[in-house]
Motif scaffolding. Sequence first.
Motif, PDB file in Angstrom:
ATOM      1  N   GLU A 164      35.272  23.203  27.438  1.00 29.77           N
ATOM      2  CA  GLU A 164      35.481  23.254  29.078  1.00 29.77           C
ATOM      3  C   GLU A 164      34.843  24.059  29.849  1.00 29.77           C
ATOM      4  O   GLU A 164      34.284  23.842  30.954  1.00 29.77           O
ATOM      5  N   HIS A 165      34.868  25.324  29.512  1.00 32.59           N
ATOM      6  CA  HIS A 165      34.426  26.516  30.194  1.00 32.59           C
ATOM      7  C   HIS A 165      32.951  26.432  30.011  1.00 32.59           C
ATOM      8  O   HIS A 165      32.320  27.142  30.693  1.00 32.59           O
ATOM      9  N   GLY A 166      32.319  26.304  28.909  1.00 31.73           N
ATOM     10  CA  GLY A 166      31.051  26.191  28.453  1.00 31.73           C
ATOM     11  C   GLY A 166      30.354  25.013  29.365  1.00 31.73           C
ATOM     12  O   GLY A 166      29.059  25.143  29.416  1.00 31.73           O
ATOM     13  N   ALA A 167      30.902  24.097  29.965  1.00 32.75           N
ATOM     14  CA  ALA A 167      30.398  23.077  30.840  1.00 32.75           C
ATOM     15  C   ALA A 167      30.984  23.079  32.220  1.00 32.75           C
ATOM     16  O   ALA A 167      30.383  23.763  33.085  1.00 32.75           O
ATOM     17  N   ARG A 168      31.917  22.221  32.256  1.00 32.84           N
ATOM     18  CA  ARG A 168      32.465  22.152  33.611  1.00 32.84           C
ATOM     19  C   ARG A 168      33.032  23.477  34.287  1.00 32.84           C
ATOM     20  O   ARG A 168      32.613  23.578  35.344  1.00 32.84           O
ATOM     21  N   GLY A 169      33.591  24.201  33.584  1.00 32.02           N
ATOM     22  CA  GLY A 169      33.854  25.726  34.048  1.00 32.02           C
ATOM     23  C   GLY A 169      32.743  26.391  34.430  1.00 32.02           C
ATOM     24  O   GLY A 169      32.820  27.304  35.556  1.00 32.02           O
ATOM     25  N   GLY A 170      31.764  26.249  33.724  1.00 33.64           N
ATOM     26  CA  GLY A 170      30.327  27.059  33.865  1.00 33.64           C
ATOM     27  C   GLY A 170      29.850  26.543  35.332  1.00 33.64           C
ATOM     28  O   GLY A 170      29.484  27.393  36.347  1.00 33.64           O
ATOM     29  N   ALA A 171      29.875  25.304  35.401  1.00 36.51           N
ATOM     30  CA  ALA A 171      29.238  24.472  36.709  1.00 36.51           C
ATOM     31  C   ALA A 171      30.063  24.950  37.624  1.00 36.51           C
ATOM     32  O   ALA A 171      29.457  25.475  38.836  1.00 36.51           O
ATOM     33  N   ASP A 172      31.295  24.880  37.818  1.00 29.13           N
ATOM     34  CA  ASP A 172      32.312  25.467  38.948  1.00 29.13           C
ATOM     35  C   ASP A 172      31.989  26.958  39.291  1.00 29.13           C
ATOM     36  O   ASP A 172      31.768  27.109  40.359  1.00 29.13           O
ATOM     37  N   ALA A 173      31.817  27.680  38.310  1.00 29.68           N
ATOM     38  CA  ALA A 173      31.582  29.223  38.469  1.00 29.68           C
ATOM     39  C   ALA A 173      30.255  29.389  39.642  1.00 29.68           C
ATOM     40  O   ALA A 173      30.235  30.352  40.068  1.00 29.68           O
ATOM     41  N   LEU A 174      29.250  28.424  39.171  1.00 31.17           N
ATOM     42  CA  LEU A 174      28.061  28.622  39.772  1.00 31.17           C
ATOM     43  C   LEU A 174      27.904  27.825  41.133  1.00 31.17           C
ATOM     44  O   LEU A 174      26.952  27.856  41.725  1.00 31.17           O
ATOM     45  N   GLY A 175      28.850  27.228  41.476  1.00 34.71           N
ATOM     46  CA  GLY A 175      29.117  26.509  42.875  1.00 34.71           C
ATOM     47  C   GLY A 175      28.448  25.222  42.522  1.00 34.71           C
ATOM     48  O   GLY A 175      28.206  24.333  43.700  1.00 34.71           O
ATOM     49  N   LEU A 176      28.221  24.675  41.348  1.00 36.95           N
ATOM     50  CA  LEU A 176      27.895  23.218  41.004  1.00 36.95           C
ATOM     51  C   LEU A 176      28.750  22.442  40.415  1.00 36.95           C
ATOM     52  O   LEU A 176      28.550  21.283  39.834  1.00 36.95           O
ATOM     53  N   GLY A 177      30.133  22.709  40.553  1.00 29.81           N
ATOM     54  CA  GLY A 177      31.338  21.971  39.900  1.00 29.81           C
ATOM     55  C   GLY A 177      31.209  20.441  40.340  1.00 29.81           C
ATOM     56  O   GLY A 177      31.690  19.666  39.536  1.00 29.81           O
ATOM     57  N   SER A 178      30.632  19.921  41.595  1.00 30.70           N
ATOM     58  CA  SER A 178      30.882  18.736  42.109  1.00 30.70           C
ATOM     59  C   SER A 178      29.612  17.914  41.742  1.00 30.70           C
ATOM     60  O   SER A 178      29.437  16.746  41.924  1.00 30.70           O
TER      61      SER A 178
ATOM     62  N   THR B 158      30.956  12.126  34.195  1.00 30.02           N
ATOM     63  CA  THR B 158      31.872  11.388  35.248  1.00 30.02           C
ATOM     64  C   THR B 158      30.753  10.615  36.090  1.00 30.02           C
ATOM     65  O   THR B 158      29.573  11.073  36.345  1.00 30.02           O
ATOM     66  N   GLU B 159      31.305   9.694  36.422  1.00 26.63           N
ATOM     67  CA  GLU B 159      30.369   8.667  37.623  1.00 26.63           C
ATOM     68  C   GLU B 159      30.097   9.476  38.880  1.00 26.63           C
ATOM     69  O   GLU B 159      30.952  10.196  39.243  1.00 26.63           O
ATOM     70  N   GLY B 160      28.711   9.462  39.018  1.00 22.61           N
ATOM     71  CA  GLY B 160      28.162  10.358  40.242  1.00 22.61           C
ATOM     72  C   GLY B 160      27.729  11.619  39.688  1.00 22.61           C
ATOM     73  O   GLY B 160      26.850  12.121  40.507  1.00 22.61           O
ATOM     74  N   ALA B 161      28.117  12.154  38.595  1.00 20.88           N
ATOM     75  CA  ALA B 161      27.740  13.459  38.508  1.00 20.88           C
ATOM     76  C   ALA B 161      26.178  13.367  37.959  1.00 20.88           C
ATOM     77  O   ALA B 161      25.492  12.456  37.413  1.00 20.88           O
TER      78      ALA B 161
END
Length: 468
Positions: A349-363, A369-372
């Motif tokens: 989770e932190h290797g993918a979604r958590g990392g994206a969130d940390a970099l401001g790209l979580g959405s 997920t649909e739309g990502a």
Amino acid sequence: MNDVSPDHLCGTGPRLLVPDVVLTPDGPLESHAVVVADGSFGAIGPAAELERLHPRLTPVRLPGHALMPGFVDTHHHLTQSFGAALAFGEPSEIFRRVWAPLEGALDEESAYVAAKLAALESLRGGFTTVADAGTRAAVEADVVAAAARDAGIRCVLGLLCNDAPGEDSADVMAQAHKHLARYDTDDLIHPSLAVSIPEAATARTLRESACLAAEAGAVVQIHVNEHLVAVERSLVRHGLRPLEHLHHVGALGPQLVAAHATLLTPAELTLLADSGAAVSYNPVASAWKGNAVAPAALMAERGIRFGLGTDGTRGDAFRLADAAESAQRLAYGLASGDSSCGAGWTWLEHGARGGADALGLGSFTGTVTEGAAADFLLIDISTPEMRLSWDLPWELVRRGNRDQISAVFVGGRLRLWRGWPTDWDGPALVRQAVELSRSVLERAAVTRTHPTSTAARAGRHRGRSVAR
């Protein structure tokens, strides 16, 4: 990949992909499929239902494969790839003796090739997004951007805003404004700001860069609490630890990505939790040249945002996830009898979604997920290591490896097939990097404190210290 070839996966039109397993935020789902269209996930659901809803799309069946989100490397130095093998056996703060002189010897061509080589290694290792913490090379940041873009990897591109000593703060911030506005329409480059370490910038620049990044929806990357000597320097200079200093000057907030953050007091953990700042947890860097391991499991429990980073050590996402779990177990779990240390899924989770969130790209990326953004991997799970599957997330952390990555997609496009690019010459880049790296290292004033392994072995047999 059984009966599938890269021809079935190339192109930019809509595709209906039907693997054996889709790894979603809810866990691995069998008999599911995804629709990829316009660079994003258009739909995710039961395979039979999606085939019925999209009769014009020919299903691309991917037997023996799992489809999972691409990994996010939250801390890298792309222009340091020519010296990656110089870090072995070295003590802390090698940036002063190795990285700064090496990057100082780069010209535009060598900086581009070094960054593209690092991007290739990252893609080969399953990273679809990488955060570059700002190059010290005397080249424009766009050289690194071009390398990442040409390689086909998503890049959070840092611009160094160091202004101490002797820099003009106003000019530094003017360049920061331009950098953040420069890539508004770029599909792969996401600008950010960076400061090497807190003491490399004035209080004013630390504060203004934080405000500027927050307004732009970007992040500021700063090495924080990586080494004991850095903590002590901050205490001597400011009477505050590095993270406390950032808080004191108004630079601590959700826009901060604190790289390493290994030496944290309970009070500093509270500062991170209360401020919403993010951390890049770099377990391999801790093992190779650090002074401590970040308390990532405790961060997860306290709701502190964090992703995983390589620090340019090696671009292998599965080995990074394994190191993330192993480091927690060795540093903290053994002492407390915690045999789970995150139960496997934490590190995926932190290797993918958590990392994206940390970099401001979580959405934007980090999940199926649909739309990502369709940044994803096809993993061969028919191998002897994975075929007897009981718990896929744990197995990917403990037993997954780079060789199982059949395909890498970024923005819906096939970028790598079985380890090599599909639309540019990877082996030719490697040959060019070999030639350029020799001349760069010849003119770089690199100083190592540790000999090569062969020399160390010979010295030990002669009774000499291996550190000389």
